[in-house]
Design an enzyme around this catalytic site. Structure first.
Site, short mmCIF file in Angstrom:
data_model
loop_
_atom_site.label_atom_id
_atom_site.label_comp_id
_atom_site.label_asym_id
_atom_site.label_seq_id
_atom_site.Cartn_x
_atom_site.Cartn_y
_atom_site.Cartn_z
CB THR A 13 -4.20 -5.28 11.73
OG1 THR A 13 -3.77 -5.79 10.48
CG2 THR A 13 -4.99 -6.34 12.46
CB SER A 59 0.86 -0.13 6.30
OG SER A 59 1.35 -1.44 6.44
CB THR A 90 2.46 -4.98 11.18
OG1 THR A 90 1.66 -5.89 10.42
CG2 THR A 90 1.85 -4.78 12.55
CG ASP A 91 1.45 -5.94 5.84
OD1 ASP A 91 1.76 -6.77 6.71
OD2 ASP A 91 0.43 -6.05 5.12
#
Ligand code: ASP
Length: 338
Positions: A13, A59, A90-91
């Site tokens: 992101t 990700s 972040t995932d």
């Protein structure tokens, strides 16, 4: 002399832009933004170079070969830079951080993973803060391990888990205290940080191949046939997200028999707790001992992310089942409390 950082931009992101089909990575955007910041801050900006991946990835699309690529880039540039800042979605950041912590042997320099919940291109975002703080940490502190910086904390990477899809404090390490806190002051708790490796050898990458592993979360009423399906070949390792201190449905003999048959075949079944905090202790309850008697081993206080990547890692070292079962409970990179 000021330290030189390599920023490895993998995607996520932080450098995305909104499109008609949702947020997508935007090549060149982050480099452009960093150039702007450098113009603005001049010599106050740490010295850095940026290596942008092509393609940049959300990700959610990461695979073990992407972990390997990051490890190889760190090794390739190890002598030319003092620290590494990996920008990442972040995932699956907690999986990458866990994998890198196990793969990189002989690390004496700081490796920080960060990203953001809102992209840098939005008027209101957490990207700028994480990016700048990551650069300051990388250039002014020595934290010679793979860590995650996010919001108000610096965490040991192989202890992290994403705990919020919306908060700017998206990560936690529920079973390990933070390595640092970020507020009006940046504080790094050096007594919690790994000591630099004494070995004079070069930084090495240990193999971590994509291996047939899975995770299964227990719930009241789970059917033994479901478990049996998951445990079929080619599965080599299963993370069983059990209750409390590692307990399961011991009245269900079909369930226990299925586990027994799989562990006898050589599948390594690791019990973790569904609770966010605390450790598995299989001997505490009869319902835990029944799993232990069926060949299940304790994953102690590891996160699911660490346990899954550790199973892949251990199988990738060519260890046999007995050795993998033994090593699961042994600390390799700070992923569990001994
Ligand atoms: N889907 C994004 C990713 O993991 C989410 C983020 O970066 O926050 O790449």
């Amino acid at each position: 002399m000021s330290k030189k950082i390599l920023i490895i931009h993998t995607g996520g992101t932080i450098g995305m832009k909104p499109t008609d089909s949702g947020y997508r990575p935007s090549p060149g955007f982050l480099e452009h933004q960093l150039a702007e910041l450098s113009r603005q801050w001049g010599s106050q900006m740490p010295e850095f170079e940026i290596k942008e991946y092509d393609p940049l990835l959300d990700s959610a699309n990461f695979c073990p070969r992407d972990w390997r690529r990051i490890a190889e880039d760190i090794v390739e540039h190890y002598n030319r830079y003092d620290a590494f800042l990996v920008l990442h979605g972040t995932d699956t950041m907690a999986y990458t951080a866990s994998a890198l912590a196990m793969m990189l042997r002989g690390l004496n320099k700081t490796v920080i993973l960060t990203g953001s919940q809102l992209p840098l291109c939005l008027r209101r975002n957490d990207a700028r803060e994480n990016l700048i703080t990551g650069m300051i940490l990388a250039s002014e502190y020595l934290v010679p391990e793979v860590c995650v910086l996010f919001g108000s904390v610096l965490l040991r990477g192989c202890r992290t888990t994403k705990v919020s899809a919306v908060s700017f404090d998206a990560f936690d390490s529920p079973n390990a205290r933070p390595l640092g806190t970020i507020g009006t002051h940046i504080r790094v708790f050096q007594h919690r940080v790994h000591a630099p490796e004494q070995a004079s050898g070069p930084l090495e990458i240990l193999p971590l191949e994509n291996t047939a592993v899975a995770t299964l979360r227990l719930f009241p009423g789970i059917d033994a046939r479901v478990l049996d399906n998951v445990l079929q070949t080619p599965l080599r390792g299963l993370v069983l997200e059990a209750y409390g201190t590692g307990n399961g449905p011991s009245r269900d003999t079909a369930f226990l028999n299925t586990l027994r048959q799989a562990t006898d075949r050589g599948v390594v079944v690791v019990s973790l707790s569904q609770c966010r905090q605390g450790s598995v202790s299989l001997a505490d309850y009869a319902t835990g001992r029944a799993l232990m008697d069926s060949g299940v081993v304790s994953g102690r206080d590891m996160t699911v992310e660490a346990a899954l990547t550790k199973l892949m890692f251990l199988f990738s070292q060519g260890l046999d089942t007995a050795a993998v079962r033994r090593q699961i409970g042994t600390d390799l990179a700070g992923e569990l409390t001994q």
